[in-house]
Design a protein around this motif. Structure first.
Motif, PDB file in Angstrom:
ATOM      1  N   LYS A  61      48.957  42.965  44.493  1.00  0.00           N
ATOM      2  CA  LYS A  61      49.041  44.383  44.141  1.00  0.00           C
ATOM      3  C   LYS A  61      50.158  45.103  44.892  1.00  0.00           C
ATOM      4  CE  LYS A  61      44.232  44.491  42.882  1.00  0.00           C
ATOM      5  NZ  LYS A  61      42.902  44.964  43.150  1.00  0.00           N
ATOM      6  N   LYS A  72      46.892  33.734  35.778  1.00  0.00           N
ATOM      7  CA  LYS A  72      47.036  34.840  34.824  1.00  0.00           C
ATOM      8  C   LYS A  72      46.561  36.158  35.432  1.00  0.00           C
ATOM      9  CE  LYS A  72      46.486  32.079  30.637  1.00  0.00           C
ATOM     10  NZ  LYS A  72      45.604  31.775  29.495  1.00  0.00           N
ATOM     11  N   ARG A  73      45.437  36.119  36.161  1.00  0.00           N
ATOM     12  CA  ARG A  73      44.900  37.340  36.767  1.00  0.00           C
ATOM     13  C   ARG A  73      45.838  37.883  37.845  1.00  0.00           C
ATOM     14  NH1 ARG A  73      40.201  36.192  40.022  1.00  0.00           N
ATOM     15  NH2 ARG A  73      39.643  34.895  38.254  1.00  0.00           N
ATOM     16  N   ILE A  74      46.397  36.994  38.662  1.00  0.00           N
ATOM     17  CA  ILE A  74      47.327  37.436  39.701  1.00  0.00           C
ATOM     18  C   ILE A  74      48.591  38.018  39.070  1.00  0.00           C
ATOM     19  CG2 ILE A  74      48.866  36.568  41.510  1.00  0.00           C
ATOM     20  CD1 ILE A  74      46.507  34.796  42.402  1.00  0.00           C
ATOM     21  N   TYR A  75      49.075  37.416  37.975  1.00  0.00           N
ATOM     22  CA  TYR A  75      50.240  37.957  37.275  1.00  0.00           C
ATOM     23  C   TYR A  75      49.954  39.366  36.759  1.00  0.00           C
ATOM     24  CZ  TYR A  75      53.937  38.498  33.846  1.00  0.00           C
ATOM     25  OH  TYR A  75      54.994  38.988  33.133  1.00  0.00           O
ATOM     26  N   GLU A  76      48.772  39.572  36.195  1.00  0.00           N
ATOM     27  CA  GLU A  76      48.399  40.892  35.673  1.00  0.00           C
ATOM     28  C   GLU A  76      48.215  41.914  36.788  1.00  0.00           C
ATOM     29  OE1 GLU A  76      44.949  40.007  33.370  1.00  0.00           O
ATOM     30  OE2 GLU A  76      46.105  38.985  31.809  1.00  0.00           O
ATOM     31  N   GLN A  77      47.803  41.477  37.979  1.00  0.00           N
ATOM     32  CA  GLN A  77      47.595  42.394  39.102  1.00  0.00           C
ATOM     33  C   GLN A  77      48.900  42.852  39.737  1.00  0.00           C
ATOM     34  OE1 GLN A  77      45.048  40.319  41.820  1.00  0.00           O
ATOM     35  NE2 GLN A  77      43.200  40.796  40.672  1.00  0.00           N
ATOM     36  N   THR A  78      49.967  42.107  39.517  1.00  0.00           N
ATOM     37  CA  THR A  78      51.258  42.464  40.101  1.00  0.00           C
ATOM     38  C   THR A  78      51.853  43.623  39.314  1.00  0.00           C
ATOM     39  OG1 THR A  78      51.564  40.150  40.682  1.00  0.00           O
ATOM     40  CG2 THR A  78      53.498  41.569  40.814  1.00  0.00           C
ATOM     41  N   SER A 103      48.756  40.410  49.177  1.00  0.00           N
ATOM     42  CA  SER A 103      48.100  40.836  47.945  1.00  0.00           C
ATOM     43  C   SER A 103      49.131  40.972  46.826  1.00  0.00           C
ATOM     44  CB  SER A 103      47.423  42.190  48.161  1.00  0.00           C
ATOM     45  OG  SER A 103      46.973  42.722  46.945  1.00  0.00           O
ATOM     46  N   ASP A 115      43.141  30.542  35.001  1.00  0.00           N
ATOM     47  CA  ASP A 115      42.716  31.943  34.913  1.00  0.00           C
ATOM     48  C   ASP A 115      43.163  32.750  36.120  1.00  0.00           C
ATOM     49  OD1 ASP A 115      41.498  31.563  32.470  1.00  0.00           O
ATOM     50  OD2 ASP A 115      39.563  31.028  33.356  1.00  0.00           O
ATOM     51  N   ARG A 116      43.179  32.130  37.295  1.00  0.00           N
ATOM     52  CA  ARG A 116      43.594  32.832  38.512  1.00  0.00           C
ATOM     53  C   ARG A 116      45.078  33.201  38.476  1.00  0.00           C
ATOM     54  NH1 ARG A 116      39.951  28.694  40.387  1.00  0.00           N
ATOM     55  NH2 ARG A 116      38.065  29.676  41.211  1.00  0.00           N
ATOM     56  N   SER A 176      49.715  27.090  42.979  1.00  0.00           N
ATOM     57  CA  SER A 176      48.877  26.841  41.812  1.00  0.00           C
ATOM     58  C   SER A 176      48.493  25.379  41.663  1.00  0.00           C
ATOM     59  CB  SER A 176      49.593  27.330  40.549  1.00  0.00           C
ATOM     60  OG  SER A 176      50.783  26.600  40.359  1.00  0.00           O
TER      61      SER A 176
END
Length: 152
Positions: free
Chosen positions: A53, A73-79, A51, A70-71, A21
């Motif tokens: 995911k 946060k998005r990666i955390y939500e995708q996990t 990935s 933002d990236r 990060s």
């Protein structure tokens, strides 16, 4: 922790997604060192994946820069849940030498919840492996409690 207790937690492999990060790459080099034949994390079933995911654990290095906010946060939500987050290095845990820099959003725990902290600049591979094992044990305990709750 004795061998019998530790073997209980090694029932399934652990897949890790590494996210830089905004670090200086010192921690990243030590993470790669964990994969070399000297430490060989893959013999324990710990594998880096490409990935979020597919990951059980996010291994995050460096302070969070403005462009990565933002990236991250998005990666955390995708996990997928259940998941664990490991903050690696002094910069990831507190901002390190970049603390209060104009382009930083702060340390990792100001952006996403962190389960395990691995201090050091850069941390030794042994410390990173210990952090991954702590996250593994946390995830297995969480899975056991979910399994027990669904059995009731």
């Amino acid at each position: 922790m004795d061998k019998v207790k530790l073997n209980k937690y090694f029932e399934r492999s652990l897949w890790v997604f590494h996210l830089n990060s905004g670090s200086c790459n010192g921690c990243d080099i030590e993470i790669v060192a964990c994969l070399t034949p000297r430490y060989d994390l893959e013999r324990f079933g710990i594998k880096l994946v490409g990935s979020p995911k597919h990951a059980d654990v996010l291994l995050v290095t460096g302070p969070v820069t403005g462009k990565m906010l933002d990236r991250v946060k998005r990666i955390y939500e995708q996990t997928p849940d259940p998941k664990a987050v490991i903050a690696v290095g002094a910069c990831g845990t507190s901002g390190g030498v970049f603390y209060n820099s104009y382009n930083l959003s702060g340390s990792i725990d100001k952006v996403i919840p962190v389960d395990v902290y691995v201090p050091g600049c850069p941390p030794r591979p042994e410390a990173i492996i210990n952090g991954v094992l702590q996250a593994w044990i946390k995830l297995e305990k969480l899975r056991e409690s979910i399994k027990a709750a669904s059995a009731k």
